[in-house]
Design an enzyme around this catalytic site. Structure first.
Site, PDB file in Angstrom:
ATOM      1  N   GLU A   1      -1.665 -21.104  23.094  1.00 25.57           N
ATOM      2  CA  GLU A   1      -0.831 -20.340  24.026  1.00 25.57           C
ATOM      3  C   GLU A   1      -1.586 -19.860  25.268  1.00 25.57           C
ATOM      4  O   GLU A   1      -1.179 -18.894  25.904  1.00 25.57           O
ATOM      5  CB  GLU A   1      -0.219 -19.125  23.301  1.00 25.57           C
TER       6      GLU A   1
ATOM      7  N   HIS B   1       8.832 -13.052  18.481  1.00 24.95           N
ATOM      8  CA  HIS B   1       7.438 -13.482  18.631  1.00 24.95           C
ATOM      9  C   HIS B   1       6.488 -12.291  18.865  1.00 24.95           C
ATOM     10  O   HIS B   1       5.632 -12.020  18.047  1.00 24.95           O
ATOM     11  CB  HIS B   1       7.392 -14.486  19.793  1.00 24.95           C
TER      12      HIS B   1
HETATM   13 MN    MN Z   1       1.823 -15.771  20.132  1.00 21.59          MN
END
Ligand code: MN
Length: 238
Positions: free
Chosen positions: A78, A167
Site C-alpha cells: 500500500e 479498512h
Molecule cells: Mn491498510
C-alpha cells in the site's frame, strides 16, 4: 547525508515505534515522511512490522511510489497511499496509515467521526470516508496501485484524516510529530465517542470553529507529547 534528512529518518523510525506502542499500528500499517531536501521523494520502511523498524529498513521512494535505488527487499503493497497523497498535498510532510480497531467502526457507520474533545480538534470539519468500491468495485480493500492512491488522495482532499471504509484511516501533518499526534488522537476520539454514544442521548460535538481553534493551539505544543512518546519508545528498545 545532510542533517535535515538524517533527523527526519530518525524521527520516522521513532514514529514507527511510538505508533506501535500506542496500538495505532500493529503488525500492519505504516508511516512515512517526505524527504526534507527533495519534496519529490519520501521515506517509508520496507515491508516490516512498525514496532521493529530500524534506519536500515527505510527505503526512499519517488512520488510514483517506486524505490529510487534498486531494491530487492519486499515493499509495502500500500505504498501508493503515500506517494499519491504527497503528490496531491504539497503541505503534507508525513503520513500514517492505520487499521485501528477503535476507528474501523466509524468507517462503516452512519455516525460521523467528529471531535468530542479539544485534543481531536483537527477533526473539526469531519473526516471524509474513502469507499474503494465506488470506483474500483469489489477489491481486496487494499490501495495497491497509483489509481487507487489517487482516488484516496482525492477523498482526503484538504482534510487531516481520511477514513477508509472497511479498512482503517490515514492521518497527515505538516510535521511527523503532527501526523503521529493526529493518528493517536483519532483513535482516542473514536474510543471516547463510542463511550459517549453508549451513554445515550444526542452528542454535543465541538463546533467546527472550536475544533479549528483547538487544533491551532495544540500544534504549538507538539514537543511535549513527542518528548514523552520518544522517551518511552527509546526505553522499550533497550
Ligand atoms: Mn491498510
Amino acid at each position: 547525508m545532510d542533517d535535515a534528512t538524517q533527523t527526519c529518518r530518525e524521527d520516522l523510525v521513532l514514529a514507527n515505534h511510538i505508533l506501535a506502542q500506542n496500538n495505532v499500528l500493529d503488525g500492519f500499517g505504516h508511516a512515512s515522511v517526505r524527504n526534507p531536501v527533495n519534496p519529490e521523494r519520501f521515506f517509508l520502511s520496507r515491508s516490516l512490522a512498525p514496532g521493529i523498524v530500524t534506519l536500515d529498513d527505510l527505503v526512499e521512494f519517488d512520488l510514483d511510489s517506486n524505490p529510487v535505488s534498486s531494491e530487492t527487499r519486499k515493499l509495502y503493497l500500500e505504498r501508493f497511499i503515500h506517494g499519491e497523497i504527497y503528490r496531491k498535498r504539497p503541505d503534507v510532510q508525513a503520513i500514517v496509515h492505520s487499521h485501528s480497531a477503535a476507528v474501523v467502526p466509524f468507517t462503516v457507520s452512519s455516525v460521523p467521526l467528529r471531535p468530542i474533545f479539544h485534543m481531536a480538534g483537527f477533526l473539526a470539519d469531519g473526516a471524509p470516508v474513502f469507499d474503494i468500491a465506488e470506483r474500483f468495485g469489489a477489491t481486496d480493500m487494499l490501495v495497491t496501485c497509483q489509481e487507487q492512491g489517487v482516488a484516496l488522495a482525492e477523498s482526503l482532499d484538504a482534510a487531516a484524516v481520511c477514513l477508509m471504509r472497511g479498512h482503517g484511516f490515514v492521518s497527515v501533518g505538516t510535521t511527523v510529530q503532527i501526523a503521529v499526534y493526529r493518528a493517536i488522537y483519532t483513535q482516542q476520539n473514536a474510543a471516547l465517542l463510542e463511550t459517549a454514544l453508549n451513554l445515550g442521548g444526542p452528542i454535543h460535538f465541538l463546533a467546527p470553529e472550536e475544533g479549528r481553534l483547538a487544533d491551532h493551539s495544540i500544534q504549538t505544543v507538539m514537543q511535549r507529547p513527542w518528548g514523552l512518546w520518544k522517551a518511552r519508545a527509546e526505553a522499550s528498545q533497550q
